[in-house]
Design a protein around this motif. Structure first.
Motif, PDB file in Angstrom:
ATOM      1  N   UNK A 156     -10.663   7.259 -24.797  1.00  0.00           N
ATOM      2  CA  UNK A 156     -11.797   7.009 -23.903  1.00  0.00           C
ATOM      3  C   UNK A 156     -12.989   6.472 -24.696  1.00  0.00           C
ATOM      4  N   UNK A 157     -13.251   7.040 -25.837  1.00  0.00           N
ATOM      5  CA  UNK A 157     -14.384   6.597 -26.656  1.00  0.00           C
ATOM      6  C   UNK A 157     -14.222   5.139 -27.066  1.00  0.00           C
ATOM      7  N   UNK A 158     -13.008   4.771 -27.460  1.00  0.00           N
ATOM      8  CA  UNK A 158     -12.757   3.378 -27.848  1.00  0.00           C
ATOM      9  C   UNK A 158     -12.991   2.449 -26.656  1.00  0.00           C
ATOM     10  N   UNK A 159     -12.469   2.851 -25.503  1.00  0.00           N
ATOM     11  CA  UNK A 159     -12.614   2.011 -24.307  1.00  0.00           C
ATOM     12  C   UNK A 159     -14.064   1.889 -23.857  1.00  0.00           C
ATOM     13  N   UNK A 160     -14.893   2.851 -24.226  1.00  0.00           N
ATOM     14  CA  UNK A 160     -16.313   2.800 -23.863  1.00  0.00           C
ATOM     15  C   UNK A 160     -17.147   2.064 -24.908  1.00  0.00           C
TER      16      UNK A 160
END
Length: 421
Positions: A156-160
């Motif tokens: 999720x962090x990467x996608x954000x």
């Protein structure tokens, strides 16, 4: 695994949170000398690095127990968040856990808190960077497996759009769940710097544990205010890449209180903040070279020549040099290659079969086999049995008979001659 993670984090928070009862519970007044107490800002070149950048345009993801909503130091700092524990709030801003609930706020405040004024309140290493608040639960704080929480939060962090991910926890185990292979590789493939705490010797951690053992992460060891490896608030291991302060640190709690605490859980976000400064000053630099700048510009530790050293890694953090020094570029992550590790140790891929380097040799064909003979009766002699069996046998028999007859005749002649005398 989950139980060990929880036990370690509880020991870290309970064992090293309070330096004195007065400092632990005190609420910082409006003119609080918190800014002056942040010795690492000067001792590690951070104020000097601010002359170039304060982290604008970068995002640091804090995967921890959640960043509190209330403190003024976080106003305008958190751009998004999510909960992966199943027990927090959707925005990741409700602290998760019991003793650990303030841990995420302390970590975030070291990385990118804003202070309460131009020269007041606690300020982070990259005060213009954005924060992502990803709440997870340690130990019994969540029914979701810990490995799953971390893997999902990483993705999720990467996608954000995270530029840096901070992980201030350890499992106390050298190995890690296979789901982390994919999650960490996903971060590397999307050019994210992953910063990890080495763990604390004072809680029984004698060597680094996952995720600090995962190839490619920047593992942070801790030192005291004099720059000496901390006996309580750090551990040792060959995966340590850089050392940063881990004693006498400040942290903003979820309710706004400022506390003094120890641990590599605090050293890691200091380095994560410096990684954000480097990325802000050099927006074209990939994650491998961000890590390389941090470790190659580290200050040498007196009496330590090994690089990396199991206590200090490549040396002591130097934010100013990391931001401004001329450092040759690299093409690979100096902290290791996770994909290659997975290929070798997980056996996810097999090496391609070697190709022949010479052309095949043509051999002449074998002569045709003799045609089969006609089947005959096993009771009748064949040519071979006559030639090699019957004829020699008959000859030998006849010779034996003739010899016997000759011997008999000779004996008779001898007897007749004797009788005539």
């Amino acid at each position: 695994m989950t139980r060990r993670v929880g036990r370690f984090l509880r020991a870290t928070v309970v064992g090293v949170l309070v330096v004195t009862a007065a400092t632990a519970g005190a609420v910082a007044p409006p003119t609080d000398p918190a800014r002056q107490a942040e010795y690492w800002l000067d001792d590690y070149g951070i104020r000097t690095a601010w002359q170039t950048t304060r982290g604008a345009g970068t995002t640091i993801a804090v995967i921890d127990t959640g960043i509190g909503r209330g403190p003024a130091e976080f106003e305008g700092a958190v751009s998004a968040g999510a909960d992966f524990s199943g027990s927090g709030s959707a925005d990741g801003r409700t602290p998760v856990g019991g003793d650990d609930r303030d841990h995420g706020s302390w970590v975030a405040s070291l990385a990118a808190s804003r202070g309460t004024g131009p020269d007041a309140g606690m300020i982070g290493v990259a005060p213009e960077a954005k924060l992502l608040s990803l709440s997870i639960g340690f130990g019994g704080a969540s029914d979701i497996p810990f490995a799953t929480q971390v893997a999902d939060a990483m993705t999720w962090a990467v996608d954000q759009g995270a530029d840096v991910i901070n992980l201030s926890f350890t499992t106390n185990l050298l190995e890690w769940d296979p789901s982390w292979d994919t999650a960490f590789q996903y971060a590397y493939d999307h050019d994210v710097v992953v910063v990890v705490a080495a763990g604390n010797r004072g809680t029984g951690t004698d060597r680094v544990g996952a995720p600090a053992t995962i190839p490619g992460v920047l593992t942070v060891g801790g030192v005291d205010r004099g720059g000496v490896a901390s006996q309580e608030a750090s551990t040792q291991g060959i995966t340590i890449g850089i050392s940063a302060p881990s004693e006498g640190l400040l942290g903003v709690s979820a309710d706004g209180r400022i506390v003094v605490w120890d641990g590599t859980s605090g050293a890691a976000p200091i380095v994560a903040g410096v990684a954000a400064l480097v990325r802000s000053a050099h927006p074209g630099l990939d994650a491998n070279n961000v890590i390389n700048r941090i470790i190659r510009t580290a200050r040498a530790v007196p009496g330590v020549s090994a690089k990396p050293d199991p206590l200090y890694g490549y040396g002591l953090l130097d934010a100013a040099a990391a931001v401004t020094a001329a450092v040759p570029a690299v093409s690979e992550n100096p902290m290791g290659d996770l994909a290659e590790w997975v290929r070798i140790y997980r056996r996810a891929e097999q090496a391609p079969a070697p190709q022949p380097t010479t052309s095949p040799i043509a051999l002449p064909e074998l002569p045709a086999a003799d045609p089969p003979s006609e089947a005959g009766s096993p009771l009748l002699p064949s040519m071979n049995t006559l030639l090699y069996g019957t004829v020699p046998l008959v000859g030998a028999t006849m010779a034996a008979i003739l010899v016997a007859l000759g011997v008999t005749a000779a004996v008779r002649r001898i007897r007749s001659a004797r009788a005539s005398r």
